[in-house]
Each structure stands twice: as C-alpha cells, then as structure tokens.
Design an enzyme around this catalytic site. Structure first.
Site, PDB file in Angstrom:
ATOM      1  N   LYS A   1      -2.930  -1.406   7.677  1.00  0.00           N
ATOM      2  CA  LYS A   1      -4.369  -1.141   7.590  1.00  0.00           C
ATOM      3  C   LYS A   1      -5.157  -2.064   8.504  1.00  0.00           C
ATOM      4  O   LYS A   1      -6.117  -1.649   9.158  1.00  0.00           O
ATOM      5  CB  LYS A   1      -4.833  -1.305   6.141  1.00  0.00           C
ATOM      6  CG  LYS A   1      -6.319  -1.084   5.925  1.00  0.00           C
ATOM      7  CD  LYS A   1      -6.683  -1.252   4.473  1.00  0.00           C
ATOM      8  CE  LYS A   1      -8.170  -1.043   4.249  1.00  0.00           C
ATOM      9  NZ  LYS A   1      -8.553  -1.209   2.827  1.00  0.00           N
TER      10      LYS A   1
ATOM     11  N   HIS B   1      -3.732  -9.133   2.738  1.00  0.00           N
ATOM     12  CA  HIS B   1      -5.183  -9.211   2.822  1.00  0.00           C
ATOM     13  C   HIS B   1      -5.559 -10.178   3.941  1.00  0.00           C
ATOM     14  O   HIS B   1      -4.867 -11.163   4.180  1.00  0.00           O
ATOM     15  CB  HIS B   1      -5.785  -9.719   1.506  1.00  0.00           C
ATOM     16  CG  HIS B   1      -5.745  -8.692   0.426  1.00  0.00           C
ATOM     17  ND1 HIS B   1      -5.909  -8.997  -0.900  1.00  0.00           N
ATOM     18  CD2 HIS B   1      -5.541  -7.347   0.480  1.00  0.00           C
ATOM     19  CE1 HIS B   1      -5.822  -7.892  -1.626  1.00  0.00           C
ATOM     20  NE2 HIS B   1      -5.597  -6.882  -0.812  1.00  0.00           N
TER      21      HIS B   1
ATOM     22  N   TYR C   1      -7.452 -21.262  10.966  1.00  0.00           N
ATOM     23  CA  TYR C   1      -6.669 -22.445  10.638  1.00  0.00           C
ATOM     24  C   TYR C   1      -5.548 -22.139   9.633  1.00  0.00           C
ATOM     25  O   TYR C   1      -4.639 -22.942   9.456  1.00  0.00           O
ATOM     26  CB  TYR C   1      -7.584 -23.529  10.064  1.00  0.00           C
ATOM     27  CG  TYR C   1      -8.428 -24.194  11.128  1.00  0.00           C
ATOM     28  CD1 TYR C   1      -7.922 -25.225  11.915  1.00  0.00           C
ATOM     29  CD2 TYR C   1      -9.722 -23.760  11.374  1.00  0.00           C
ATOM     30  CE1 TYR C   1      -8.691 -25.811  12.908  1.00  0.00           C
ATOM     31  CE2 TYR C   1     -10.500 -24.345  12.368  1.00  0.00           C
ATOM     32  CZ  TYR C   1      -9.977 -25.372  13.132  1.00  0.00           C
ATOM     33  OH  TYR C   1     -10.740 -25.941  14.113  1.00  0.00           O
TER      34      TYR C   1
ATOM     35  N   ARG D   1       0.867  -1.169   0.000  1.00  0.00           N
ATOM     36  CA  ARG D   1       0.000   0.000   0.000  1.00  0.00           C
ATOM     37  C   ARG D   1       0.911   1.227   0.000  1.00  0.00           C
ATOM     38  O   ARG D   1       1.910   1.265   0.725  1.00  0.00           O
ATOM     39  CB  ARG D   1      -0.903   0.008   1.233  1.00  0.00           C
ATOM     40  CG  ARG D   1      -1.913  -1.141   1.251  1.00  0.00           C
ATOM     41  CD  ARG D   1      -2.821  -1.072   2.460  1.00  0.00           C
ATOM     42  NE  ARG D   1      -3.791  -2.171   2.454  1.00  0.00           N
ATOM     43  CZ  ARG D   1      -3.598  -3.356   3.028  1.00  0.00           C
ATOM     44  NH1 ARG D   1      -2.462  -3.591   3.687  1.00  0.00           N
ATOM     45  NH2 ARG D   1      -4.524  -4.297   2.964  1.00  0.00           N
TER      46      ARG D   1
ATOM     47  N   ARG E   1      -0.883  -2.860  -6.812  1.00  0.00           N
ATOM     48  CA  ARG E   1      -1.368  -4.029  -6.080  1.00  0.00           C
ATOM     49  C   ARG E   1      -2.274  -4.871  -6.975  1.00  0.00           C
ATOM     50  O   ARG E   1      -2.187  -6.104  -6.988  1.00  0.00           O
ATOM     51  CB  ARG E   1      -2.096  -3.575  -4.811  1.00  0.00           C
ATOM     52  CG  ARG E   1      -1.144  -2.935  -3.806  1.00  0.00           C
ATOM     53  CD  ARG E   1      -1.858  -2.282  -2.642  1.00  0.00           C
ATOM     54  NE  ARG E   1      -2.618  -3.229  -1.841  1.00  0.00           N
ATOM     55  CZ  ARG E   1      -2.094  -4.084  -0.977  1.00  0.00           C
ATOM     56  NH1 ARG E   1      -0.767  -4.150  -0.821  1.00  0.00           N
ATOM     57  NH2 ARG E   1      -2.850  -4.889  -0.257  1.00  0.00           N
TER      58      ARG E   1
ATOM     59  N   HIS F   1      -1.431   3.182  -5.973  1.00  0.00           N
ATOM     60  CA  HIS F   1      -2.098   2.030  -5.360  1.00  0.00           C
ATOM     61  C   HIS F   1      -2.382   0.932  -6.380  1.00  0.00           C
ATOM     62  O   HIS F   1      -2.547  -0.233  -6.022  1.00  0.00           O
ATOM     63  CB  HIS F   1      -3.410   2.489  -4.708  1.00  0.00           C
ATOM     64  CG  HIS F   1      -3.923   1.543  -3.667  1.00  0.00           C
ATOM     65  ND1 HIS F   1      -4.557   0.366  -3.989  1.00  0.00           N
ATOM     66  CD2 HIS F   1      -3.890   1.600  -2.314  1.00  0.00           C
ATOM     67  CE1 HIS F   1      -4.912  -0.255  -2.870  1.00  0.00           C
ATOM     68  NE2 HIS F   1      -4.504   0.469  -1.844  1.00  0.00           N
TER      69      HIS F   1
END
Length: 396
Positions: free
Chosen positions: A269, A359, A369, A242, A335, A332
């Site tokens: 973020k 993310h 998990y 970012r 990404r 940006h």
C-alpha cells in the site's frame, strides 16, 4: 477617457492591482507582478460578469476593442460571451486532445509507468469512468466546480458517500496533472470541499478479546473448504497482513528455509518493500500447500484460473459460512486484533508492532531517524504471537 498606446506602455505595477478604463466595460487590469490583462465587464440576465480577453501587449489595444465589439454583438443576440468562449475552447481542445478524458487517460498511463499497483490502477480507472459521460469530451480548462458537482451528486444520491468523496479527490488529481502539463489553470474540485455528505466512518469488524478469538481459531481449524482458502484463512491471524497482500502472494517471495516473506514495493500500500518473519506454524501451513500450488506463480490461485488469486470476497464468504456476520469478523480485521492484543501484552516495542503492520510514521522527521526494522524483536514477537494463538485456541 479612451486609452492610448502610450498610456498602456507606461502602465507600471503598484502596491495594489488597479484598472485603466477604455469605456464600454473594457479595462486593463495591472497587477502587482506587472502583468497587464484585458478584462470586459458586462451584464446579462441582470447579473454582472467578467470576460478575460488576454494579456497586453499580446492583445494590442485595437484587438481588445474588436473583442469588446464582438462581445456586444453576442449580447445583442442574447448570447453570453463567456459561454461562447468556453464552447469555442471546448471544440478546439477536443481537436488537439485536451479533453478531460484524454488528460485522465494520460495520467493513468503515467501511473502505470510508475509501477502503481494493479488494484490501485483499477480503482482509479473505475472512478474516472463515472465521469466520462458528463465530463469526458469537455476541454479540461473549461470545466468548473459547478460542472463537477452534479456528477458527484449522482454518486452521492445512491448512498455512496465515500465513493463520492474519493471521486472528487480523483478528479482533483487529474486537474493537478493538467496544471502541471499547462492544460489547466486551477483545480476546481478545491471549491467543492464541504459540499458533499461526509461518509460515516465504520471500522472493520475485529475480535479483540482472547476467549472469542480462541473460538474463531477453532472454527478456522474445522473449516473444510478449498485448500487454498483454508490455508489463507489460517495465515490471516498468524501473520495479520493486509488481505490483498496475502491473496496475491507469490512463491518467489517466500523463503521457507529462512522463514521470511518479502513483499515487493509494487504490491504494498505504501509502495515500500516489506519483510515479514514467518513463525514455525506459518511455515508448516505453506509447506503443506506447496505440493498443491507450488508449480504455479501464485500461492493462493483461484479455482477458476491459476492466473488470478482468490478474492477477498472468498475469504469473507468463508467467515459467513462459519456463522460469523460482517459486523463480527472480516479478513482485514485481524490487523486490529493483533495490534490490540500485542500492545496490551506489554511485551513488545510499539514501533516493532507498527513495523510488522507495515505502517508508516506520519512524522517525517521521526521516520527519517527510525530506519530500523526491529527485525530481531519482530522474529521473537511473531513466534510468541503464533504460540499464544495456539494457547487461546486450546482453552475452549
């Protein structure tokens, strides 16, 4: 028939709420959970309204009747008892520090103690500043949806639909904090869902075709601006972070010998620390920049002051100087470029790509998990990506 104290004491909850009338619009509402609440029904300007007088037995029968007579006197003077009550509460609330602005400032202080990112705090403070002229001095528990909507409409009228949407959400956060601290009973912004113009979603411009990407990379190589700006521009396609995370990078976060960049949670973020493997090309760029800025804290300090990083406007302005419009390339957008081309290559686990992008999986069970960072695969992937970029750059 007028009520008696015995009838009030014997009022028990039933399957449904019911009323015990005393006359003149005064009645006691008995709820399913056993609460007994005084209400006064009255009419003003042809409209029927309801005034809350308080709970029984805190408000005994005699006091409830006094409040009924007081309301009648106000009505005789053309004053709405509900409006008079709100004004009284406004004066009292400001006196004891329960104004909207006071609660909002408390919330900001709490967010700061929790270590929220400076940029987040600045955005929230700016949004709340849009409300203070109209709502700041008012008692928070006296503010209704109808009071908030005009504030949002002013923002919306300027064409700032997304800002209006975020402002509604931010005001709601203040009200929920007020509810948690026993200074408000509800969040009136919930009644405003759907009242604002939905913002048009515009995805950030990104190049996702290899030939066009190669041309952009050649343009970046030829960029002759400030060394800090040039280094940041070269690292954007290599690392696809970012932009804010890159611009505010500190030398203490970088281990160039181990080729690892560790971003602390406070700057992420999603408020989670994030490790990124650095390909050989990124390490070379950073080593070349170190003699220029390595004695300071920031990797990419502004030319105006070493205490602040370069701005995102600086990076996007550089793309404009290179001839790329805002509908073609943004800081940006790299990404999306990397995500698209890495997934299309078919060589890498989608989870490794998502982890590299920092993310967070929306599925909380799956996230519990899937704690692996896919580190080894990401190290290989990032070097493959850097080499592939060099290949596309050389194909022009």
């Amino acid at each position: 028939m007028p009520l008696t104290d015995i009838a009030l004491r014997n009022a028990k909850p039933a399957e449904k709420p019911y009323k015990l009338a005393d006359g003149g619009g005064l009645h006691l509402l008995v709820t399913q959970n056993g609460s007994r609440l005084w209400r006064l029904k009255y009419r003003i300007d042809g409209k029927e309204k309801l005034l809350s007088l308080g709970p029984y037995p805190t408000i005994p029968l005699a006091m409830a009747r006094e409040k009924r007579e007081e309301a009648k006197r106000l009505l005789a003077d053309g004053v709405d008892p509900s409006a008079a009550k709100r004004e009284t509460r406004r004066v009292e609330a400001v006196a004891v520090g329960d104004s909207f602005r006071t609660v909002a400032e408390e919330l900001l202080a709490k967010m700061e103690r929790e270590g929220r990112a400076l940029r987040t705090l600045e955005k929230v403070r700016w949004l709340l500043g849009l409300t203070y002229d109209d709502l700041g001095a008012r008692p928070i528990d006296a503010i209704r949806a109808a009071d908030i909507l005009p504030v949002l409409r002013l923002v919306e009228a300027r064409g700032r639909h997304e800002t209006a949407r975020r402002l509604r959400s931010t005001i709601g956060i203040v009200f929920r904090y007020a509810m948690a601290t026993a200074r408000a009973e509800s969040d009136p912004t919930s009644a405003l869902r759907g009242a604002l113009t939905a913002p048009t979603v515009t995805h950030r411009a990104a190049i996702t075709e290899a030939v066009a990407l190669g041309a952009l990379l050649r343009a970046l190589d030829a960029f002759d601006g400030q060394p800090t700006t040039r280094a940041a521009l070269l690292l954007l396609p290599l690392l696809f972070p970012r932009p804010g995370e890159l611009r505010a990078a500190e030398w203490s976060e970088l281990d160039l010998d181990s080729a690892v960049w560790t971003i602390p949670a406070a700057r992420m973020k999603m408020r989670r620390p994030h490790r990124l493997p650095l390909p050989r090309q990124a390490v070379e760029i950073l080593r070349g920049l170190h003699p220029l800025t390595g004695r300071g804290r920031l990797v990419f300090p502004s030319v105006r002051t070493v205490l602040r990083p370069i701005s995102e406007n600086t990076l996007n302005a550089a793309f404009r100087r290179m001839g790329y419009g805002k509908d073609e390339v943004t800081a940006h957008g790299f990404r999306a470029t990397a995500s698209t081309l890495l997934n299309e290559s078919g060589q890498w686990n989608a989870d490794a790509i998502e982890r590299q992008l920092a993310h967070v999986d929306a599925d909380t069970v799956r996230r519990a998990y899937a704690r692996s960072e896919h580190w080894e695969e990401r190290v290989r992937m990032m070097q493959w990506w850097a080499d592939r970029l060099e290949g596309w750059k050389g194909e022009g």
